[in-house]
Design an enzyme around this catalytic site. Structure first.
Site, short mmCIF file in Angstrom:
data_model
loop_
_atom_site.label_atom_id
_atom_site.label_comp_id
_atom_site.label_asym_id
_atom_site.label_seq_id
_atom_site.Cartn_x
_atom_site.Cartn_y
_atom_site.Cartn_z
N SER A 36 -34.74 27.94 -95.61
CA SER A 36 -33.46 28.65 -95.81
C SER A 36 -33.31 29.89 -94.92
O SER A 36 -32.72 30.89 -95.33
CB SER A 36 -33.29 29.06 -97.29
N LYS A 43 -31.32 27.89 -89.98
CA LYS A 43 -31.37 27.12 -88.74
C LYS A 43 -30.04 26.47 -88.44
O LYS A 43 -29.61 26.39 -87.29
CB LYS A 43 -32.46 26.03 -88.83
N GLU A 73 -31.27 20.11 -84.52
CA GLU A 73 -32.00 20.87 -85.53
C GLU A 73 -32.97 19.97 -86.27
O GLU A 73 -32.61 18.88 -86.71
CB GLU A 73 -30.99 21.49 -86.52
N ASP A 124 -44.88 21.44 -92.80
CA ASP A 124 -44.61 20.39 -93.80
C ASP A 124 -45.10 19.04 -93.26
O ASP A 124 -44.84 18.70 -92.10
CB ASP A 124 -43.11 20.27 -94.08
N LYS A 129 -43.46 42.99 -90.70
CA LYS A 129 -44.73 42.32 -90.44
C LYS A 129 -44.50 41.14 -89.50
O LYS A 129 -43.67 40.26 -89.77
CB LYS A 129 -45.35 41.84 -91.75
N GLY A 166 -16.68 15.83 -108.27
CA GLY A 166 -17.87 15.75 -109.10
C GLY A 166 -18.05 14.33 -109.60
O GLY A 166 -17.20 13.46 -109.37
N CYS A 180 -10.23 15.39 -105.61
CA CYS A 180 -10.96 14.18 -105.97
C CYS A 180 -11.04 14.05 -107.50
O CYS A 180 -10.06 13.72 -108.14
CB CYS A 180 -12.34 14.18 -105.31
N GLY A 240 -10.98 16.35 -109.54
CA GLY A 240 -9.98 17.28 -110.07
C GLY A 240 -8.60 16.69 -110.15
O GLY A 240 -7.81 17.02 -111.04
N ARG A 285 -15.75 6.80 -105.92
CA ARG A 285 -15.92 5.41 -106.35
C ARG A 285 -14.80 4.98 -107.30
O ARG A 285 -14.59 3.79 -107.54
CB ARG A 285 -17.30 5.27 -107.03
N HIS A 331 -10.97 14.85 -99.78
CA HIS A 331 -11.68 16.14 -99.71
C HIS A 331 -11.19 16.93 -98.49
O HIS A 331 -11.82 16.91 -97.43
CB HIS A 331 -13.19 15.91 -99.61
N GLU A 343 -11.36 20.00 -97.87
CA GLU A 343 -12.27 21.10 -97.46
C GLU A 343 -13.17 20.70 -96.30
O GLU A 343 -13.65 21.57 -95.55
CB GLU A 343 -13.11 21.56 -98.65
#
Length: 542
Positions: A14, A17, A139, A146, A186, A353, A380, A382, A469, A514, A516
């Site tokens: 977090s 990147k 990215e 990891d 540091k 949702g 959606c 909503g 769906r 959507h 947004e």
């Protein structure tokens, strides 16, 4: 000649990147270069489509119907370049490709291994679908060290050797923590992170150092010395008050200048950042503010609605106001006395949702907005809750519901099993896989003449991205329109409801898509611009 910039991260997750990649893309774009951004995710899911938003944040959907990582949303918002399916890949998809090839016998009896077969598949992805761009910024998800990301790091190491320094650059994003007890930053975590990267054969060419405190020249010199990079290539990345100031600040620190220097390209001409400066100015000096309640079920995790929050901010930029978001858990509104939480808001938005949890609370929020004449925006799920509320309250169908919640006597919302995409028919069933089986990507919508929707868009055919769906049942359309709910947007064949509105309400719009996902700071989506404007007008009445 296409050049590749690989962005890795170290110390902690977090660090930003995705934003760093997007900002670098915007800077290179402002200098006149053609760019493309990509994300390699190390998790085993084929895509994030079946992952919980509480774990992974939102799923960003592309025009061509890919469910991708939310960082692709940053890429689009900062560069305006529509992402494609070929811009995001996961370990799951890479391994699926390799196993399919093995089953077909493509490897001619060879023992299939991570090297070379998996790494070759990763390199194929990195190089695929390149159309003459000057830069591909790629990215790598996760944090160096990891175990999941090792095949990706090995693949980009090989690409660095194969293409050479004139075509490949490694940019490492790291953290310089401030230890208050010692009163200093540091550098040791950064040194260890670079050492970890070196252990897999990658020497970073540039370090982007995230910090809450100013990084002194002595500290930059120390980092450069121990990490074997030029001091000028140690770029401070300090916190800023808005993400849209990141390109401006990174340019001041020399990020794009040093990238061009690495590739031997001139940086004599300053990039035009006036657009970003204007956006930052609007955010920092608004002329007013509005309060929007977002009633959802994933409100405890901000990244679950990342694109939504940004699109509302863009609507604020367009109206020169600050949008204050009040994230409200939908389950709160399942108590009878809870509507007072909405008394002083200027707009109510119910986002997308899945599942029954919180649905009754969302319906209660819809009813409050409709009856109190508060601007309402349903996206959606909503929109579906708005239709169910109207069916129950206005059409007097108390059992109106969605088959997503189980068998229903009045299935106002039902499972979508067949639809057209272009000239093809797509089919799904309730028993099929969940992953990748929704109506995904861009679809056209026919806008009704004289509607609020036409006023907002200024045209009668629009294209928006879908991810769902279930659909509003067309068989209830006539009864709902008789009580004042207008179906102002439909699929071109007239079979699928796309938009509903209430004409005699100050602002009440529900959309199945959507919007947004297509909003950008320099090109705010018209629906969000109009919604925030209506909220601003409401604020003057409260």
């Amino acid at each position: 000649m296409t050049r590749f910039i690989f962005v890795t991260g170290g110390v902690v997750s977090s660090l930003g990147k995705g934003l760093a990649s997007a900002a670098l893309g915007a800077l290179l774009q402002s200098r006149g270069y053609a760019i493309r951004l990509r994300k390699l995710d190390p998790y085993l899911n084929v895509d994030p489509g079946t992952m919980s938003p509480l774990q992974h944040g939102e799923v960003f959907v592309t025009d061509d119907g890919a469910e991708t990582d939310l960082d692709l949303g940053h890429y689009e918002r900062f560069t305006g370049i529509p992402a494609r399916r070929s811009d995001n890949v996961t370990t799951g998809r890479i391994y699926s490709t390799v196993i399919e090839r093995e089953r077909r016998g493509d490897y001619l009896g060879a023992t299939v291994q991570v090297i070379p077969h998996v790494t070759d598949a990763i390199k194929e992805f990195v190089r695929a679908d390149v159309n003459g761009e000057d830069f591909i910024i790629c990215e790598i998800g996760g944090t160096v060290g990891d175990i999941e990301s090792l095949p990706f790091l090995e693949a980009i190491r090989q690409l660095g050797n194969e293409m050479g320094r004139e075509r490949v650059m490694f940019l490492h994003v790291t953290l310089l923590p401030y230890v208050s007890a010692a009163g200093e930053l540091k550098t040791k975590p950064t040194q260890h992170s670079v050492k970890e990267l070196l252990s897999v054969g990658i020497q970073p060419d540039m370090l982007l150092c995230r910090s809450e405190m100013t990084i002194s020249e002595d500290e930059r010199r120390k980092i450069a010395l121990f990490c074997n990079v030029r001091q000028e290539a140690v770029i401070p990345a300090l916190n800023v008050d808005t993400i849209y100031a990141v390109p401006i600040e990174y340019h001041k620190q020399g990020l794009d200048t040093q990238v061009l220097r690495h590739f031997g390209l001139t940086s004599d001409v300053e990039p035009d950042l006036s657009g970003w400066e204007s956006i930052a100015s609007h955010i920092r000096q608004p002329e007013g503010e509005v309060k929007i309640a977002v009633v959802g079920k994933y409100t405890s995790v901000f990244d679950a609605y990342k694109s939504l929050a940004e699109a509302l901010a863009h609507g604020g930029i367009a109206n020169n106001v600050k949008v204050n978001l009040h994230w409200m858990d939908a389950e709160i509104f399942e108590r009878e006395d809870a509507v007072h939480f909405l008394e002083d808001v200027h707009g109510i938005l119910v986002p997308g949702g899945f599942g029954e949890r919180g649905s009754e609370g969302k319906i209660a929020a819809v009813r409050f907005a409709r009856e109190r004449n508060v601007p309402y925006f349903g996206i959606c799920f909503g929109m579906q809750m708005a239709v169910i509320e109207a069916a129950r309250t206005l059409v007097n169908l108390p059992k109106a519901s969605s088959t997503e919640f189980g068998p229903s006597d009045e299935p106002v919302v039902g499972l979508l099993t067949e639809w057209t995409r272009g000239n093809e028919v797509e089919r799904r069933s309730a028993e099929g896989n969940l992953g990748g089986t929704m109506r995904l990507g861009a679809y056209d919508c026919a806008v009704a003449a004289g509607s609020k929707l036409e006023e907002i868009y200024g045209k009668q055919l629009i294209s928006e991205r879908h991810r769902h769906r279930y659909e509003v049942n067309i068989n209830y359309k006539d009864r709902l329109e008789q009580v004042g709910l207008r179906f102002s947007g439909m699929s071109p064949d007239g079979e699928l409801p796309e938009v509903v509105e209430i004409p005699d309400h100050p602002w009440f719009v529900g959309v199945q898509f959507h919007p947004e996902l297509k909003s950008k700071p320099f090109d705010p989506h018209p629906l969000f611009t109009s919604f925030v404007k209506a909220a601003l007008e409401q604020s003057r009445l409260v």
